[in-house]
Design an enzyme around this catalytic site. Structure first.
Site, PDB file in Angstrom:
ATOM      1  N   SER B  11       0.715  -1.213   0.009  1.00 33.87           N
ATOM      2  CA  SER B  11      -0.205   0.023  -0.040  1.00 33.87           C
ATOM      3  C   SER B  11       0.856   1.425   0.009  1.00 33.87           C
ATOM      4  O   SER B  11       0.635   2.249  -0.603  1.00 33.87           O
ATOM      5  CB  SER B  11      -0.842   0.174   1.133  1.00 33.87           C
ATOM      6  OG  SER B  11      -0.247  -0.106   2.373  1.00 33.87           O
ATOM      7  N   ASP B 187      -0.739   7.234  10.439  1.00 33.96           N
ATOM      8  CA  ASP B 187      -1.730   6.341  11.017  1.00 33.96           C
ATOM      9  C   ASP B 187      -0.665   5.240  11.755  1.00 33.96           C
ATOM     10  O   ASP B 187      -1.154   4.227  11.799  1.00 33.96           O
ATOM     11  CB  ASP B 187      -2.661   5.456  10.018  1.00 33.96           C
ATOM     12  CG  ASP B 187      -1.946   4.740   9.066  1.00 33.96           C
ATOM     13  OD1 ASP B 187      -0.794   4.759   8.827  1.00 33.96           O
ATOM     14  OD2 ASP B 187      -2.677   3.971   8.412  1.00 33.96           O
ATOM     15  N   HIS B 190       1.534   4.034   7.427  1.00 38.42           N
ATOM     16  CA  HIS B 190       1.427   4.917   6.377  1.00 38.42           C
ATOM     17  C   HIS B 190       2.042   6.295   6.062  1.00 38.42           C
ATOM     18  O   HIS B 190       1.980   6.926   7.275  1.00 38.42           O
ATOM     19  CB  HIS B 190       0.072   4.893   5.339  1.00 38.42           C
ATOM     20  CG  HIS B 190      -0.310   3.446   5.201  1.00 38.42           C
ATOM     21  ND1 HIS B 190      -1.340   2.905   6.168  1.00 38.42           N
ATOM     22  CD2 HIS B 190      -0.358   2.520   4.396  1.00 38.42           C
ATOM     23  CE1 HIS B 190      -1.517   1.643   5.618  1.00 38.42           C
ATOM     24  NE2 HIS B 190      -0.891   1.444   4.399  1.00 38.42           N
TER      25      HIS B 190
END
Lengths: 239, 239
Positions: B11, B187, B190
């Site tokens: 991600s 977070d 990320h």
């Protein structure tokens, strides 16, 4: 093979992967689904674009893989006034019209199924242009006017209609935004964050209208949401 | 044909074309010179990466055109603790090591001249992870720890050294930044805008060290600065 969307244009395209840029936003929206290929050429008008098209699209197409869509975003330089400081970029209106037709023909001949989207030049804030000339401006008059940009924009929309392809009338759209001069542009010509958002939304909607919006495209490999936490590898069994 | 740089990862790669993202910044820096191809897969670990590599690089390479560079950025998911809420993404350390070797071998076998850059997982802010679990966290303990991420990071650096390819030790670099938990991450995992800038600068410097930095690559077509205002078309004569 992932679909490709090629962004072909001048500096407003070339700079579209900068912070908050419309090109990067499109690539982000279509991640896992399509590649956004940047082919922006600062300062170019349609006359120069035609000189380089063969090379641009030979490479961008990667020998056979046709793009799903191409945005064609020229006119801001063509519309420079001929007798002013950026006159060397000027292209007469009738030639601009013919050049746009030739650009569309080139793409249609090469890839009949590719969606071609024409984008008009943005409106011009003449006062800001005096503060941000590209080259020395000794005349004290802006090298571009909003009226001239509007004439080129109308011609661009007319060519799209004639060729039966979609157009984004950025010149008109942006002027619907209150205080567009400051809101949408940072130097009277290039896009602010809001201006980039306008182009992004218009391009996104147009792609959607042509059946290649974010919801129409499929992801190429399993999404994490589709991986079963109890048997993760089964998601990859069918590949 | 323009050089391609493929970003392969989880991600943190998939989101890299978002606002201020490291991938978009790289594409912006290398505009007119190279294409940055996004191949990020949220949630993936090295085990799943190996399952999809054949398809990812068949497409990204476009049948023969080899990438100039590939960033390989996995480990954040492998390092999930096995007994916690994201345990289904966990890959044991020794398997992670072997998987990274296999990923590098795959790329080296296919494209011996391609620069391969390994990037370690970032550090983890465990407190923030409790506030942002990917799936329901009933245990009250974070699914990732900074210590575990560090072990995977060291292994990643070791594999790069063994394979004689460059590594970016993001886990160590980021922790040199005061208040990295808040500054670099949003977070606990990320990247924030600052975190994205760190990755962008590290990747840019590594590419430079490998001879494919922004200054090493050539533009494909005339720059506006190289167009003679008195005879603009001569710039295009030699194409």
């Amino acid at each position: 093979m992932r679909p490709k969307i090629v962004l072909f244009g001048d500096s407003i395209t070339e700079e579209s992967f900068g912070d908050g840029g419309w090109g990067a936003s499109l690539a982000d929206l279509l991640r896992r689904k399509a590649d956004v290929v940047l082919r922006g050429y600062s300062g170019y008008n349609t006359r120069w674009a035609l000189k380089v098209m063969e090379r641009v699209f030979q490479a961008a197409g990667d020998g056979g893989a046709y793009p799903s869509a191409v945005t064609v975003f020229f006119g801001a330089n063509d519309a420079c006034l001929p007798e002013r400081c950026s006159g060397f970029q000027h292209v007469p209106l009738l030639e601009y019209k013919q050049n746009l037709r030739s650009i569309v023909s080139f793409l249609k001949n090469r890839w009949p199924r590719t969606v071609i989207i024409l984008i008009t030049p943005p409106p011009i804030d003449e006062e800001a242009r005096l503060r941000y000339p590209y080259i020395e401006n000794t005349i004290g008059l802006p090298e571009r006017t909003n009226e001239a940009a509007g004439t080129y924009a109308k011609t661009c929309v007319a060519v799209a209609s004639e060729c039966q392809i979609p157009a984004i009338d950025l010149w008109s759209k942006m002027q619907q935004i209150p205080n567009w001069q400051i809101e949408c542009l940072w130097d009277g010509l290039h896009l602010s964050r809001v201006g980039n958002k306008v182009v992004f939304e218009e391009v996104t909607n147009t792609l959607k209208g042509e059946g290649i919006g974010a919801e129409d495209l499929v992801v190429d490999l399993p999404l994490i949401e589709d991986v079963d936490p109890k048997k993760p590898l089964t998601a990859f069994d069918e590949l």
